[in-house]
Design an enzyme around this catalytic site. Structure first.
Site, PDB file in Angstrom:
ATOM      1  N   ARG A 123       0.913  -1.027   0.028  1.00  0.00           N
ATOM      2  CA  ARG A 123       0.028   0.132  -0.004  1.00  0.00           C
ATOM      3  C   ARG A 123       0.800   1.145  -0.005  1.00  0.00           C
ATOM      4  O   ARG A 123       1.995   1.240   0.450  1.00  0.00           O
ATOM      5  CB  ARG A 123      -0.904   0.008   1.358  1.00  0.00           C
ATOM      6  CG  ARG A 123      -2.023  -1.182   1.292  1.00  0.00           C
ATOM      7  CD  ARG A 123      -2.756  -1.012   2.682  1.00  0.00           C
ATOM      8  NE  ARG A 123      -3.698  -2.045   2.766  1.00  0.00           N
ATOM      9  CZ  ARG A 123      -3.656  -2.966   3.496  1.00  0.00           C
ATOM     10  NH1 ARG A 123      -2.206  -3.393   4.117  1.00  0.00           N
ATOM     11  NH2 ARG A 123      -4.533  -3.933   3.417  1.00  0.00           N
TER      12      ARG A 123
ATOM     13  N   LYS B  88      -2.626  -1.966   7.592  1.00  0.00           N
ATOM     14  CA  LYS B  88      -3.893  -1.172   8.209  1.00  0.00           C
ATOM     15  C   LYS B  88      -4.196  -1.787   9.593  1.00  0.00           C
ATOM     16  O   LYS B  88      -3.957  -2.808  10.064  1.00  0.00           O
ATOM     17  CB  LYS B  88      -5.215  -1.589   7.428  1.00  0.00           C
ATOM     18  CG  LYS B  88      -5.237  -0.575   6.136  1.00  0.00           C
ATOM     19  CD  LYS B  88      -6.677  -0.958   5.474  1.00  0.00           C
ATOM     20  CE  LYS B  88      -6.775  -0.038   4.379  1.00  0.00           C
ATOM     21  NZ  LYS B  88      -8.124  -0.299   3.638  1.00  0.00           N
TER      22      LYS B  88
ATOM     23  N   HIS C  49      -1.674   2.807  -6.174  1.00  0.00           N
ATOM     24  CA  HIS C  49      -2.661   1.568  -6.042  1.00  0.00           C
ATOM     25  C   HIS C  49      -2.945   0.740  -7.398  1.00  0.00           C
ATOM     26  O   HIS C  49      -2.883  -0.524  -7.091  1.00  0.00           O
ATOM     27  CB  HIS C  49      -4.199   2.254  -5.680  1.00  0.00           C
ATOM     28  CG  HIS C  49      -5.331   1.192  -5.465  1.00  0.00           C
ATOM     29  ND1 HIS C  49      -5.310   0.508  -4.435  1.00  0.00           N
ATOM     30  CD2 HIS C  49      -6.509   0.650  -6.413  1.00  0.00           C
ATOM     31  CE1 HIS C  49      -6.398  -0.574  -4.542  1.00  0.00           C
ATOM     32  NE2 HIS C  49      -6.946  -0.209  -5.902  1.00  0.00           N
TER      33      HIS C  49
ATOM     34  N   ARG D 290      -0.180  -2.086  -6.980  1.00  0.00           N
ATOM     35  CA  ARG D 290      -0.522  -2.894  -5.924  1.00  0.00           C
ATOM     36  C   ARG D 290      -1.448  -3.804  -6.426  1.00  0.00           C
ATOM     37  O   ARG D 290      -1.384  -5.066  -6.360  1.00  0.00           O
ATOM     38  CB  ARG D 290      -0.998  -2.281  -4.640  1.00  0.00           C
ATOM     39  CG  ARG D 290      -1.625  -3.214  -3.664  1.00  0.00           C
ATOM     40  CD  ARG D 290      -2.057  -2.304  -2.428  1.00  0.00           C
ATOM     41  NE  ARG D 290      -2.849  -3.134  -1.549  1.00  0.00           N
ATOM     42  CZ  ARG D 290      -2.727  -3.932  -0.463  1.00  0.00           C
ATOM     43  NH1 ARG D 290      -1.425  -4.183  -0.342  1.00  0.00           N
ATOM     44  NH2 ARG D 290      -3.580  -4.655   0.057  1.00  0.00           N
TER      45      ARG D 290
ATOM     46  N   HIS E 262      -4.669  -8.651   3.630  1.00  0.00           N
ATOM     47  CA  HIS E 262      -5.887  -8.523   3.827  1.00  0.00           C
ATOM     48  C   HIS E 262      -6.311  -9.489   4.867  1.00  0.00           C
ATOM     49  O   HIS E 262      -6.053 -10.560   4.959  1.00  0.00           O
ATOM     50  CB  HIS E 262      -6.578  -9.048   2.340  1.00  0.00           C
ATOM     51  CG  HIS E 262      -6.594  -8.245   1.523  1.00  0.00           C
ATOM     52  ND1 HIS E 262      -6.688  -8.260  -0.108  1.00  0.00           N
ATOM     53  CD2 HIS E 262      -6.213  -6.593   1.270  1.00  0.00           C
ATOM     54  CE1 HIS E 262      -6.446  -7.351  -0.572  1.00  0.00           C
ATOM     55  NE2 HIS E 262      -6.372  -6.406   0.026  1.00  0.00           N
TER      56      HIS E 262
ATOM     57  N   TYR F  26     -10.122  -7.536  -5.661  1.00  0.00           N
ATOM     58  CA  TYR F  26      -8.579  -7.175  -5.893  1.00  0.00           C
ATOM     59  C   TYR F  26      -8.342  -7.874  -7.183  1.00  0.00           C
ATOM     60  O   TYR F  26      -7.851  -7.200  -8.040  1.00  0.00           O
ATOM     61  CB  TYR F  26      -7.838  -6.934  -4.919  1.00  0.00           C
ATOM     62  CG  TYR F  26      -7.606  -5.841  -4.116  1.00  0.00           C
ATOM     63  CD1 TYR F  26      -6.685  -4.879  -4.396  1.00  0.00           C
ATOM     64  CD2 TYR F  26      -8.399  -5.242  -2.955  1.00  0.00           C
ATOM     65  CE1 TYR F  26      -6.628  -3.651  -3.773  1.00  0.00           C
ATOM     66  CE2 TYR F  26      -8.399  -4.265  -2.334  1.00  0.00           C
ATOM     67  CZ  TYR F  26      -7.500  -3.434  -2.645  1.00  0.00           C
ATOM     68  OH  TYR F  26      -7.287  -2.161  -2.043  1.00  0.00           O
TER      69      TYR F  26
END
Length: 304
Positions: A151, A175, A244, A247, A270, A279
């Protein structure tokens, strides 16, 4: 207009709780703050003076007001999610007996698939051959984003100590401040070594960041976005280039080559497998083919 104390103080306790107790990122806290402040402002303008007076009807009115503001379904869903989390906190805090937002459904969202670059476009973009320190840095950043599926925030957050060049892995903070180890090799490794060799040419003083700007400080996310868009134009790539997209291209190409959805999920960091499916353009037909080919009770028996 300032908020009434009875509306503002519980929010302040909630924001403090999110950071101290739940360890959520400042980015998430900022999003929640924006959404809940909008809810509180609407309620106050409508004559509600305390959170205890909010019922499911008021929550539906908040959602309706968001639609009138032309917010996208995703933003309305985020607003309702923030409201549910806040009311859950108030229940734990002893200020509420039930969560009035629990039964209010968010509007349905169309799932838009991010676009990826094909392998030829990737090769075209990454054919940067220059000994200029900024160009070396930019190629190293793009090689690493595509080579490790990072990211943007993970890339800019990297420090020198997070990189084990000899082993070929990175310590990444994703995240929710979740840490994972990500492998990198090949061209990503080669250009990262090239960058580390010239990094000192941009240094102005002590700096732990792996990627630094021409001013010698940690490079910003905005600068990375700008530089990648510029390289897309310089290299005459048809698609607009952004972090993005690199990625997503990593995820798509990895899945196409390996077919290993779980491994790609781990590499991307994830928490939910369904996120990886979006994705990587996975659809039911593809899953059905994998199932038919792999499951022992799905394979057809050869005729005797």
């Amino acid at each position: 207009m300032s908020l009434l104390s009875a509306l503002e103080k519980p929010l302040a306790r909630f924001f403090d709780y999110m950071i101290r107790e739940r360890g959520l990122s400042r980015y998430t806290e900022s999003n929640y703050r924006q959404q809940l402040t909008a809810c509180a402002t609407f309620l106050q303008d409508s004559g509600v003076t305390q959170w205890q007076d909010v019922d499911a009807g008021w929550v539906r009115q908040i959602a309706s007001q968001a639609k009138r503001e032309r917010l996208k379904p995703g933003s309305i869903a985020l607003r309702l999610s923030a409201l549910r989390s806040f009311f859950d906190f108030m229940i734990v805090d002893g200020a509420l007996g039930a969560n009035p937002a629990k039964g209010v459904a968010a509007p349905k969202q169309g799932r838009t698939l991010p676009k990826n670059l094909d392998v030829d476009e990737i090769n075209q973009l990454l054919s940067v051959d220059s000994d200029d320190p900024l160009a070396v840095r930019d190629r190293a950043m793009m090689e690493l984003m595509y080579g490790a599926g990072l990211r943007l925030s993970e890339l800019t957050g990297l420090n020198l100590r997070d990189v084990a060049v000899r082993k070929g892995d990175l310590r990444v903070i994703g995240k929710g401040d979740k840490e994972r180890i990500v492998p990198f090799t090949g061209m990503a490794k080669e250009w990262l070594i090239n960058w580390i060799k010239v990094r000192n040419l941009l240094l102005k003083g002590p700096e732990n960041a792996l990627f630094i700007s021409k001013l010698g400080s940690r490079i910003s996310a905005r600068s990375v976005q700008k530089r990648m868009a510029e390289w897309g134009q310089k290299q005459a790539v048809n698609s607009h280039i952004n972090p993005h997209k690199l990625r997503h291209s990593f995820a798509t190409h990895m899945l196409e080559s390996s077919g290993d959805l779980r491994a790609v999920q781990e590499l991307l960091g994830h928490a939910d497998l369904s996120t990886t499916q979006v994705y990587t353009h996975l659809d039911f037909q593809h899953l059905a083919k994998v199932y038919d080919a792999a499951h022992p009770r799905a394979r057809k028996r050869k005729s005797d």
